[in-house]
Design an enzyme around this catalytic site. Structure first.
Site, short mmCIF file in Angstrom:
data_model
loop_
_atom_site.label_atom_id
_atom_site.label_comp_id
_atom_site.label_asym_id
_atom_site.label_seq_id
_atom_site.Cartn_x
_atom_site.Cartn_y
_atom_site.Cartn_z
N THR A 30 -5.62 -42.06 -26.39
CA THR A 30 -5.17 -43.51 -26.12
C THR A 30 -4.61 -43.06 -27.59
O THR A 30 -3.55 -42.94 -28.50
CB THR A 30 -5.98 -44.39 -26.03
OG1 THR A 30 -5.85 -44.65 -24.80
CG2 THR A 30 -4.96 -45.58 -26.22
N HIS A 33 -2.46 -40.75 -29.05
CA HIS A 33 -0.67 -41.00 -28.36
C HIS A 33 -0.42 -41.65 -29.77
O HIS A 33 0.53 -41.96 -29.77
CB HIS A 33 -1.08 -41.79 -27.03
CG HIS A 33 -0.74 -40.68 -25.41
ND1 HIS A 33 -0.17 -39.66 -26.28
CD2 HIS A 33 -2.01 -40.69 -24.96
CE1 HIS A 33 -0.44 -39.05 -24.50
NE2 HIS A 33 -1.55 -39.72 -24.00
ZN LIG Z 1 -10.39 -45.28 -25.41
#
Ligand SMILES: [Zn+2]
Ligand SMILES: [Zn+2]
Length: 314
Positions: A30, A33
Site C-alpha cells: 500500500t 502505491h
Molecule cells: Zn499495510
C-alpha cells in the site's frame, strides 16, 4: 509522486485520538502505491505508515502513559449502511492513518483512541509490528472457511502471501503451496519453509486459493487453481478499474469467490494472541529494521522486491 524525508510539526492532542510514540512502523505494498501516486485516496505530502506499534505518550482509552499498544489505523464513519450493520471494517467511508491522515513514519502520531490494544507484558514490539498484516491474514483465513485437512494454494509471495501460507498451515491445512514469479521472493518463501510451485503450471486441485497479488493478469487465471467446488479468496487490493475474471469457470466448477477486507476487532485480538505465542515465527519475515532517516532507501528496497517485510524505527 516521489518520497522524501522531511520535518513535520509534532502532532497536538486531539479529541478522539491518542498520542503514540512510534516504536516501529511496517511498510507494505500500500505504501508503494501511495509513493507511486497510484493510491486512490492518499494525497501528496501525506506521512505514510499504517502498520504501527508504540507506547502511549499520554493516558488514553483507559490505558496509562507508557503502555505498549497496537493501534488500529482504521476510522469508520458510524452512519453508512455497513456501519449500521455493525460491519465497520467495510465502512463505505473507511479512512486510515497513513493514507488519509498523517501516519507513523515519524516519531509521534495521532491514532484513533477507540482502536487501542494493550500488548501483553514483555511482548517484543518489533514482532508486534506484524500484528496488522497478520490480522489481514486472520480475516482472510476465517473468510475462506478453511477446514482441517484441506489443501491451500497462495498466489503471490509478498509478506501477506507468506503469512497466509504459514497461518493456513497452522490452522490445519494438510498441504500449502505458494506461487510467485520472482525467484528472489520464491527463495525468501522457501526460507520460511513454504513450498513453492511454478506459477505457469496451475493444477486445479486446491480446496482454497488465496490471491495475495492484486495483479490483473492473475485474476483471469485464479479459477484454474481451485478444484471443483473450491473457494477463491481475494486478499490483494486490485486497481479500481474492473479486471477480467473467468466467470465461466466460476459457474461450471461452482467456485465460491470470496472477498476479504482488512480486519475486525476479533481478528486483531487473534493476531495479537498469535504474535504473543511466537508460534508462526513471524519475526523471520522482517528483512531489515531501517532507521527512519533511511526511509527513502527502505521504500526503494521494497520496490526492488528483494525484501519481505521492512520496519521503520524512528
Ligand atoms: Zn499495510
Ligand atoms: Zn461507515
Amino acid at each position: 509522486m516521489s518520497v522524501a524525508l522531511r520535518d513535520v510539526p509534532a502532532p497536538e492532542p486531539a479529541e478522539g485520538f491518542a498520542l503514540l510514540d512510534v516504536a516501529f512502523s511496517g511498510l507494505c505494498g500500500t505504501d508503494l502505491h501511495i509513493c507511486a501516486g497510484e493510491h486512490s485516496r492518499a494525497q501528496p505530502g501525506i506521512v505514510i505508515g499504517h502498520e504501527l506499534v508504540g507506547t502511549l505518550a499520554a493516558p488514553a482509552g483507559g490505558l496509562a502513559a507508557g503502555q505498549a499498544v497496537f493501534a488500529n489505523p482504521m476510522m469508520h464513519c458510524g452512519t453508512c449502511d455497513a456501519c449500521t450493520r455493525g460491519l465497520v471494517h467495510v465502512c463505505e467511508r473507511l479512512r486510515s492513518v497513513g493514507i488519509d491522515r498523517p501516519g507513523a513514519a515519524c516519531a509521534r502520531v495521532l491514532v484513533p483512541a477507540g482502536g487501542l490494544y494493550a500488548l501483553p507484558d514483555g511482548a517484543a514490539l518489533a514482532d508486534a509490528a506484524l500484528v496488522e498484516p497478520l490480522a489481514v491474514c486472520v480475516r482472510a483465513v476465517r473468510r475462506s472457511a478453511l477446514e482441517v485437512g484441506e489443501r491451500v494454494h497462495v498466489v503471490g509471495g509478498g509478506p501477506i502471501g507468506c503469512i497466509l501460507a504459514l497461518l493456513a498451515a497452522d490452522a490445519g491445512a494438510s498441504e500449502v503451496s505458494l506461487s510467485e514469479p520472482s525467484a528472489t521472493r520464491r527463495a525468501l518463501a522457501g526460507g520460511l519453509g513454504i513450498a513453492t510451485v511454478h506459477p505457469e503450471r496451475p493444477e486445479p486441485v486446491w480446496d482454497v486459493v488465496f490471491d495475495a497479488t492484486g495483479v490483473p493478469a492473475v485474476a483471469a487465471s485464479l479459477g484454474r487453481w481451485a478444484r471443483v467446488g473450491g473457494r477463491v479468496v481475494v486478499v490483494g487490493a486490485y486497481p479500481p478499474a474492473p479486471v477480467p475474471v473467468d466467470l465461466l469457470r466460476v459457474m461450471f466448477a461452482e467456485l465460491s469467490l470470496v472477498g476479504t477486507r482488512i480486519y475486525t476487532r476479533d481478528d486483531i485480538a487473534a493476531a495479537i494472541g498469535i504474535v504473543a505465542s511466537g508460534r508462526l515465527g513471524l519475526s523471520r519475515l522482517v528483512s531489515e529494521v531501517v532507521p527512519l532517516v533511511e526511509g527513502v532507501r527502505a521504500i526503494e528496497t521494497l520496490r526492488a522486491g528483494t525484501a519481505l517485510k521492512l520496519l521503520l524505527r524512528p
